[in-house]
Scaffold this active site. Structure first.
Site, PDB file in Angstrom:
ATOM      1  N   HIS A 211       0.898  -1.300  -0.030  1.00  0.00           N
ATOM      2  CA  HIS A 211      -0.138   0.075   0.014  1.00  0.00           C
ATOM      3  C   HIS A 211       0.987   1.103  -0.070  1.00  0.00           C
ATOM      4  O   HIS A 211       0.294   2.415  -0.223  1.00  0.00           O
ATOM      5  CB  HIS A 211      -0.800  -0.027   1.097  1.00  0.00           C
ATOM      6  CG  HIS A 211      -0.352   0.108   2.494  1.00  0.00           C
ATOM      7  ND1 HIS A 211       0.358  -0.836   3.044  1.00  0.00           N
ATOM      8  CD2 HIS A 211       0.022   1.179   3.302  1.00  0.00           C
ATOM      9  CE1 HIS A 211       0.822  -0.282   4.049  1.00  0.00           C
ATOM     10  NE2 HIS A 211       0.550   0.815   4.380  1.00  0.00           N
TER      11      HIS A 211
HETATM   12  C1  UD1 Z   1      -2.386   5.136   5.631  1.00  0.00           C
HETATM   13  C2  UD1 Z   1      -1.121   5.905   6.294  1.00  0.00           C
HETATM   14  C3  UD1 Z   1      -0.086   4.953   6.227  1.00  0.00           C
HETATM   15  C4  UD1 Z   1      -0.359   3.652   6.743  1.00  0.00           C
HETATM   16  C5  UD1 Z   1      -1.750   3.083   6.066  1.00  0.00           C
HETATM   17  C6  UD1 Z   1      -2.338   1.855   6.951  1.00  0.00           C
HETATM   18  C7  UD1 Z   1      -0.743   8.367   6.036  1.00  0.00           C
HETATM   19  C8  UD1 Z   1       0.098   9.479   5.258  1.00  0.00           C
HETATM   20  N1  UD1 Z   1      -0.761   6.847   5.503  1.00  0.00           N
HETATM   21  O1  UD1 Z   1      -2.169   5.249   4.377  1.00  0.00           O
HETATM   22  O2  UD1 Z   1       1.148   5.536   6.886  1.00  0.00           O
HETATM   23  O3  UD1 Z   1       0.465   2.821   6.626  1.00  0.00           O
HETATM   24  O4  UD1 Z   1      -2.859   4.395   6.327  1.00  0.00           O
HETATM   25  O5  UD1 Z   1      -3.234   1.247   6.231  1.00  0.00           O
HETATM   26  O6  UD1 Z   1      -1.297   8.693   7.101  1.00  0.00           O
HETATM   27  N2  UD1 Z   1      -9.443   4.781   1.329  1.00  0.00           N
HETATM   28  C9  UD1 Z   1     -10.679   4.135   1.328  1.00  0.00           C
HETATM   29  N3  UD1 Z   1     -11.348   3.584   2.278  1.00  0.00           N
HETATM   30  C10 UD1 Z   1     -10.756   3.907   3.398  1.00  0.00           C
HETATM   31  C11 UD1 Z   1      -9.527   4.862   3.814  1.00  0.00           C
HETATM   32  C12 UD1 Z   1      -8.836   5.085   2.229  1.00  0.00           C
HETATM   33  O7  UD1 Z   1     -11.019   3.711   0.042  1.00  0.00           O
HETATM   34  O8  UD1 Z   1     -11.309   3.678   4.521  1.00  0.00           O
HETATM   35  C13 UD1 Z   1      -8.525   5.179   0.229  1.00  0.00           C
HETATM   36  C14 UD1 Z   1      -9.170   6.495  -0.473  1.00  0.00           C
HETATM   37  O9  UD1 Z   1      -9.146   6.464  -1.976  1.00  0.00           O
HETATM   38  C15 UD1 Z   1      -7.610   7.314  -0.188  1.00  0.00           C
HETATM   39  C16 UD1 Z   1      -6.664   6.410  -0.177  1.00  0.00           C
HETATM   40  O10 UD1 Z   1      -7.324   4.902   0.204  1.00  0.00           O
HETATM   41  O11 UD1 Z   1      -7.359   8.234  -0.673  1.00  0.00           O
HETATM   42  C17 UD1 Z   1      -5.423   6.813   0.800  1.00  0.00           C
HETATM   43  O12 UD1 Z   1      -5.901   6.651   2.048  1.00  0.00           O
HETATM   44  P1  UD1 Z   1      -5.048   7.451   3.247  1.00  0.00           P
HETATM   45  O13 UD1 Z   1      -5.621   7.220   4.448  1.00  0.00           O
HETATM   46  O14 UD1 Z   1      -4.807   8.769   2.737  1.00  0.00           O
HETATM   47  O15 UD1 Z   1      -3.590   6.721   3.146  1.00  0.00           O
HETATM   48  P2  UD1 Z   1      -3.380   5.216   3.243  1.00  0.00           P
HETATM   49  O16 UD1 Z   1      -2.656   4.649   2.024  1.00  0.00           O
HETATM   50  O17 UD1 Z   1      -4.435   4.357   3.783  1.00  0.00           O
HETATM   51  N1  UDP Z   2      -3.526  -6.030   8.556  1.00  0.00           N
HETATM   52  C1  UDP Z   2      -4.959  -6.780   8.720  1.00  0.00           C
HETATM   53  N2  UDP Z   2      -5.459  -7.080   7.643  1.00  0.00           N
HETATM   54  C2  UDP Z   2      -4.921  -7.125   6.414  1.00  0.00           C
HETATM   55  C3  UDP Z   2      -3.616  -6.606   6.204  1.00  0.00           C
HETATM   56  C4  UDP Z   2      -2.894  -5.888   7.275  1.00  0.00           C
HETATM   57  O1  UDP Z   2      -5.111  -6.901   9.676  1.00  0.00           O
HETATM   58  O2  UDP Z   2      -5.624  -7.281   5.388  1.00  0.00           O
HETATM   59  C5  UDP Z   2      -2.913  -5.727   9.985  1.00  0.00           C
HETATM   60  C6  UDP Z   2      -1.533  -6.441  10.164  1.00  0.00           C
HETATM   61  O3  UDP Z   2      -1.479  -7.683  10.674  1.00  0.00           O
HETATM   62  C7  UDP Z   2      -0.982  -5.288  10.966  1.00  0.00           C
HETATM   63  C8  UDP Z   2      -1.400  -3.996  10.490  1.00  0.00           C
HETATM   64  O4  UDP Z   2      -2.850  -4.395   9.797  1.00  0.00           O
HETATM   65  O5  UDP Z   2      -1.160  -5.356  12.218  1.00  0.00           O
HETATM   66  C9  UDP Z   2      -0.624  -3.314   9.617  1.00  0.00           C
HETATM   67  O6  UDP Z   2      -1.310  -2.167   8.916  1.00  0.00           O
HETATM   68  P1  UDP Z   2      -0.796  -1.532   7.525  1.00  0.00           P
HETATM   69  O7  UDP Z   2       0.026  -2.598   6.881  1.00  0.00           O
HETATM   70  O8  UDP Z   2      -2.131  -1.026   6.796  1.00  0.00           O
HETATM   71  O9  UDP Z   2      -0.054  -0.510   8.050  1.00  0.00           O
HETATM   72  P2  UDP Z   2       1.578  -0.038   8.285  1.00  0.00           P
HETATM   73  O10 UDP Z   2       1.925  -1.130   9.399  1.00  0.00           O
HETATM   74  O11 UDP Z   2       2.272  -0.401   7.012  1.00  0.00           O
HETATM   75  O12 UDP Z   2       1.550   1.228   8.868  1.00  0.00           O
END
Ligand code: UD1
Ligand code: UDP
Length: 385
Positions: A211
């Site tokens: 992601h």
């Molecule tokens: C965010 C965090 C990242 C973390 C990740 C965990 C920041 C800058 N990034 O990334 O560090 O590792 O969460 O998963 O804070 N979207 C949906 N549904 C949701 C949320 C998001 O569809 O419930 C989509 C939207 O199109 C959105 C995109 O995902 O624009 C990105 O979401 P965002 O929260 O900005 O960043 P993540 O990539 O989720």
């Molecule tokens: N995770 C989950 N379901 C998924 C993918 C990840 O429960 O389909 C959990 C994973 O075990 C860990 C956390 O989500 O506890 C990690 O989140 P993510 O990879 O979104 O973010 P990051 O750690 O990179 O910020």
């Protein structure tokens, strides 16, 4: 009464706060208010985790939603300010490195509220990662810095932060993993995916998560990673629970042809919706190999002893490489493939190439250490209460 407020916003935040919320139940004189920024709002990225981790419904949901970094950060700041002013916490607790972490911390310090940061000090030394900016800024304005691994302490000290703010306490995510590992084994995900028989993993498989914007917002990088993983998946299925950001780009870039939708295929990259915590934990626990760009997954595979390839050029979690099962292999297809073949050869031969050792203090007792330090700090700094 001591008033503590904590803020969560995204999927990995929930696993970090859950053990702390549980521990706080032992401290009746600390009143705790949980705030959800609404950064993640889909049921599969948010509500399901509250259910799996038995988290209480947040007192407030700011419903900030998605947006550019500026818009999202500003929206959370605007929306949390009145909540902070109304509650007047003695301390704001933030976790991790997401936009919600920084936005909440910055708003609080500007209002004069102290901030404690859980997972402080981690550094990738790569400012193109939004998380690195969030980590550095949050650490620089926090009064208490709770650190997961020694590298974090070293980083904070070299940035000139006073050592009396820094506490090496271990990893709350691992508290969560150890607390839920048995329960996760009772989830039926392995049966649903056709790789288990009566709860025993009987067929080999891999797991993939992606992601990071650097991997999924660039077509050629994403294409390269999928080429390598497709190759690896000729022998066994690789399950790919897909983050919404990634799914959107797979569609936009025309890369869906790499994936199969049928969960019981014998090989190939199998696309899944994002999984709940218990199901994902169970899936990882029995995987032959995990390939990921996640921060948290690097840590979890280390403790599970499952080989992990980190598809990035760096990690802010070097303990997972030095102590654990993690290898940082970058995103070039040849390198991913060679590293995977190495692992799979050794798994087949039954050799444990990189026997996992847990980093110090990743022992399931981090939340009790954090809350004890918080209580001590709050008792000293709020004597009128
Ligand atoms: C965010 C965090 C990242 C973390 C990740 C965990 C920041 C800058 N990034 O990334 O560090 O590792 O969460 O998963 O804070 N979207 C949906 N549904 C949701 C949320 C998001 O569809 O419930 C989509 C939207 O199109 C959105 C995109 O995902 O624009 C990105 O979401 P965002 O929260 O900005 O960043 P993540 O990539 O989720
Ligand atoms: N995770 C989950 N379901 C998924 C993918 C990840 O429960 O389909 C959990 C994973 O075990 C860990 C956390 O989500 O506890 C990690 O989140 P993510 O990879 O979104 O973010 P990051 O750690 O990179 O910020």
């Amino acid at each position: 009464m001591i008033k503590l407020m904590s803020v969560v916003g995204t999927r990995p935040n929930f696993m970090k706060i859950a053990p702390i919320v549980e521990e706080l139940k032992k401290y009746p004189h600390i009143e705790h208010r949980l705030v959800h920024s609404g950064q993640h709002y889909d049921q599969l990225l948010s509500d399901n985790f509250f259910h799996d981790l038995a988290l209480p419904k947040p007192a407030v949901n700011l419903n900030a939603g998605s947006g550019s970094h500026a818009v999202q950060t500003a929206e959370i700041m605007k929306r949390i300010e009145p909540v902070l002013l109304e509650y007047k916490p003695h301390m704001l607790l933030v976790v991790g490195d997401v936009n919600s972490t920084l936005a909440a911390a910055l708003t609080a310090v500007k209002l004069g509220f102290a901030v404690a940061h859980v997972e402080a000090g981690l550094r990738s030394f790569d400012l193109s990662m939004p998380e690195e900016i969030n980590r550095k800024l949050t650490d620089s304005i926090s009064s208490l810095l709770f650190v997961t691994e020694q590298s974090g302490v070293d980083n904070l000290v070299s940035e000139g932060i006073f050592t009396n703010k820094i506490f090496l306490v271990g990893n709350v995510m691992i508290d969560c993993l150890l607390r839920y590992r048995e329960e996760a084994a009772r989830s039926e995900i392995l049966e649903r995916l056709g790789v288990s028989n009566n709860g025993q993993a009987c067929r080999p498989y891999g797991v993939l998560t992606l992601h990071r914007p650097s991997n999924v917002e660039d077509r050629s990088t994403l294409n390269g990673i999928l080429t390598a993983v497709k190759n690896i998946s000729h022998e066994f299925p690789v399950f790919f629970p897909i983050h919404p950001r990634t799914r959107k780009n797979l569609e936009t870039f025309g890369l869906l042809h790499y994936l199969s939708d049928s969960p019981r295929e014998q090989n190939g990259i199998i696309s899944l919706d994002p999984l709940g915590y218990l199901e994902f934990l169970s899936l990882n626990d029995h995987a032959r190999i995990v390939m990921t760009d996640s921060g948290g997954v690097q840590e979890e595979t280390t403790v599970l002893g499952v080989p992990c390839l980190t598809l990035r050029e760096n990690t802010e979690r070097p303990a997972t490489v030095d102590h654990g099962t993690n290898q940082v292999v970058g995103v070039k297809p040849d390198r991913i493939l060679a590293a995977a073949q190495d692992i799979l050869r050794n798994v087949v031969l039954g050799d444990d190439v990189r026997p996992s050792r847990r980093p110090p203090l990743w022992d399931g007792k981090t939340a009790p250490r954090i809350v004890a330090i918080l209580q001590d700090y709050l008792d000293r700094s709020s004597p009128q209460n």
